[in-house]
Design a protein around this motif. Structure first.
Motif, short mmCIF file in Angstrom:
data_model
loop_
_atom_site.label_atom_id
_atom_site.label_comp_id
_atom_site.label_asym_id
_atom_site.label_seq_id
_atom_site.Cartn_x
_atom_site.Cartn_y
_atom_site.Cartn_z
N MET A 1 -55.84 -56.32 20.10
CA MET A 1 -55.17 -56.58 20.99
C MET A 1 -55.97 -56.23 22.25
SD MET A 1 -50.95 -57.92 20.59
CE MET A 1 -50.24 -58.79 22.04
N TYR A 2 -55.29 -56.79 23.23
CA TYR A 2 -55.46 -56.28 24.81
C TYR A 2 -54.39 -55.22 25.13
CZ TYR A 2 -56.60 -56.47 29.34
OH TYR A 2 -56.68 -56.80 30.73
N GLU A 3 -55.57 -54.23 25.34
CA GLU A 3 -54.63 -53.18 26.16
C GLU A 3 -54.46 -53.30 27.39
OE1 GLU A 3 -53.16 -48.60 25.53
OE2 GLU A 3 -53.84 -49.95 23.93
N LYS A 4 -54.14 -53.31 28.79
CA LYS A 4 -53.67 -53.47 30.20
C LYS A 4 -54.19 -51.97 30.69
CE LYS A 4 -51.23 -57.55 31.84
NZ LYS A 4 -50.46 -57.74 32.98
N LYS A 5 -55.46 -52.15 31.66
CA LYS A 5 -55.56 -50.70 32.02
C LYS A 5 -55.36 -50.05 32.81
CE LYS A 5 -60.29 -50.68 29.98
NZ LYS A 5 -60.28 -52.54 29.60
N ILE A 6 -54.36 -51.29 33.98
CA ILE A 6 -52.99 -51.06 34.89
C ILE A 6 -52.18 -50.95 34.08
CG2 ILE A 6 -52.59 -51.15 37.34
CD1 ILE A 6 -56.00 -52.31 38.01
N PRO A 7 -51.24 -50.23 34.83
CA PRO A 7 -49.65 -50.36 34.30
C PRO A 7 -48.88 -51.04 34.93
CG PRO A 7 -49.97 -48.11 35.67
CD PRO A 7 -51.18 -48.81 34.89
N LEU A 8 -48.45 -52.16 34.58
CA LEU A 8 -47.77 -53.25 34.88
C LEU A 8 -46.74 -52.60 36.20
CD1 LEU A 8 -46.26 -55.05 32.08
CD2 LEU A 8 -47.56 -55.52 34.44
N ASN A 9 -46.36 -53.32 37.81
CA ASN A 9 -45.71 -52.94 38.42
C ASN A 9 -45.02 -53.56 38.91
OD1 ASN A 9 -44.78 -52.29 41.06
ND2 ASN A 9 -46.59 -52.49 42.00
N LEU A 10 -43.26 -53.95 37.99
CA LEU A 10 -42.39 -54.67 38.32
C LEU A 10 -40.81 -54.52 38.88
CD1 LEU A 10 -42.56 -55.60 34.94
CD2 LEU A 10 -44.43 -56.62 36.21
N ASN A 11 -41.64 -54.33 40.20
CA ASN A 11 -40.53 -53.51 40.77
C ASN A 11 -40.01 -54.57 42.07
OD1 ASN A 11 -40.95 -50.62 39.98
ND2 ASN A 11 -42.72 -50.71 42.29
N CYS A 12 -40.16 -55.48 42.21
CA CYS A 12 -39.98 -56.95 42.84
C CYS A 12 -39.98 -58.20 42.78
CB CYS A 12 -40.51 -56.80 44.45
SG CYS A 12 -42.24 -57.10 45.33
N GLY A 13 -39.79 -59.10 43.04
CA GLY A 13 -40.11 -60.00 42.83
C GLY A 13 -41.31 -61.08 42.66
N LEU A 14 -42.52 -60.93 44.21
CA LEU A 14 -43.11 -61.33 44.36
C LEU A 14 -44.67 -60.52 43.17
CD1 LEU A 14 -44.05 -61.00 47.72
CD2 LEU A 14 -43.71 -62.98 46.51
N ASP A 15 -44.14 -59.55 42.96
CA ASP A 15 -44.73 -58.48 41.36
C ASP A 15 -44.68 -59.33 39.87
OD1 ASP A 15 -45.85 -56.65 42.96
OD2 ASP A 15 -43.98 -55.76 42.67
N LEU A 16 -42.85 -59.64 39.97
CA LEU A 16 -42.30 -60.40 38.89
C LEU A 16 -43.33 -62.09 38.60
CD1 LEU A 16 -39.17 -59.67 38.53
CD2 LEU A 16 -41.11 -58.83 36.93
N ILE A 17 -42.79 -62.75 39.44
CA ILE A 17 -43.80 -64.01 40.14
C ILE A 17 -45.77 -63.99 39.24
CG2 ILE A 17 -43.83 -64.20 42.59
CD1 ILE A 17 -42.99 -67.00 39.89
N GLY A 18 -45.45 -62.83 40.33
CA GLY A 18 -47.49 -63.21 40.22
C GLY A 18 -47.72 -62.59 38.54
N GLU A 19 -46.66 -61.15 38.22
CA GLU A 19 -47.25 -61.16 36.41
C GLU A 19 -47.08 -62.88 35.49
OE1 GLU A 19 -48.57 -59.38 33.04
OE2 GLU A 19 -48.48 -59.10 35.41
N VAL A 20 -46.12 -63.50 35.97
CA VAL A 20 -45.69 -64.75 35.46
C VAL A 20 -46.91 -66.19 35.23
CG1 VAL A 20 -44.19 -66.57 35.20
CG2 VAL A 20 -43.69 -63.76 34.61
N LEU A 21 -47.22 -65.88 36.99
CA LEU A 21 -48.23 -67.37 37.39
C LEU A 21 -49.85 -66.86 37.20
CD1 LEU A 21 -45.68 -69.10 39.04
CD2 LEU A 21 -46.15 -69.17 37.30
N TYR A 22 -49.80 -65.51 37.27
CA TYR A 22 -51.36 -64.92 37.24
C TYR A 22 -52.19 -65.70 36.66
CZ TYR A 22 -55.93 -62.76 37.46
OH TYR A 22 -56.86 -62.10 37.36
N GLY A 23 -53.24 -66.32 36.33
CA GLY A 23 -54.17 -67.01 36.47
C GLY A 23 -54.39 -68.53 36.58
N LYS A 24 -55.43 -69.24 36.35
CA LYS A 24 -56.32 -70.04 37.77
C LYS A 24 -55.28 -71.89 37.48
CE LYS A 24 -60.45 -71.97 39.20
NZ LYS A 24 -62.14 -71.81 39.43
#
Length: 118
Positions: A1-24
């Motif tokens: 399974m894929y493991e992220k090398k950079i830890p998640l940063n979920l400190n604000c709404g922009l980080d959260l939306i970026g995580e959910v909608l990241y993808g072309k």
């Protein structure tokens, strides 16, 4: 399974939306599903530049984030349809606002983007 090398940063709404909608293609997928294009083949026709594999991966991620649901009908060959969840429907006004901003600034954005390609 894929493991992220950079830890998640979920400190604000922009980080959260970026995580959910990241993808072309995710924003387009949500928009087209909202418009009624629910079958994978319909989505592929609406986004011909994307491979079926990439669309399937991004659809799966949207499903994991509870923005869409996948219904598999027990027929041969299998029939699959996607629909927005109530949670996913809350994103449509946001996507519409982004699209309107893009439309309102179309010429300026095209000029900027094309100048960066030179």
């Amino acid at each position: 399974m894929y493991e992220k090398k950079i830890p998640l940063n979920l400190n604000c709404g922009l980080d959260l939306i970026g995580e959910v909608l990241y993808g072309k293609w995710k924003i387009r997928l949500l928009w087209f599903i909202n418009e009624g294009h629910k079958r994978p083949s319909e989505l592929q026709r609406k986004i011909p530049d994307a491979s079926r594999r990439v669309l399937n991966i991004q659809l799966k991620e949207l499903e994991e984030h509870e923005l869409i649901t996948k219904k598999i009908y027990p027929v041969v060959p299998p029939k699959v349809e996607y629909s927005l969840t109530d949670f996913g429907k809350t994103l449509i006004p946001v996507i519409a606002a982004l699209g309107q901003w893009g439309d309102d600034n179309e010429e300026r954005l095209k000029t900027i983007i094309l100048s960066l390609l030179k």
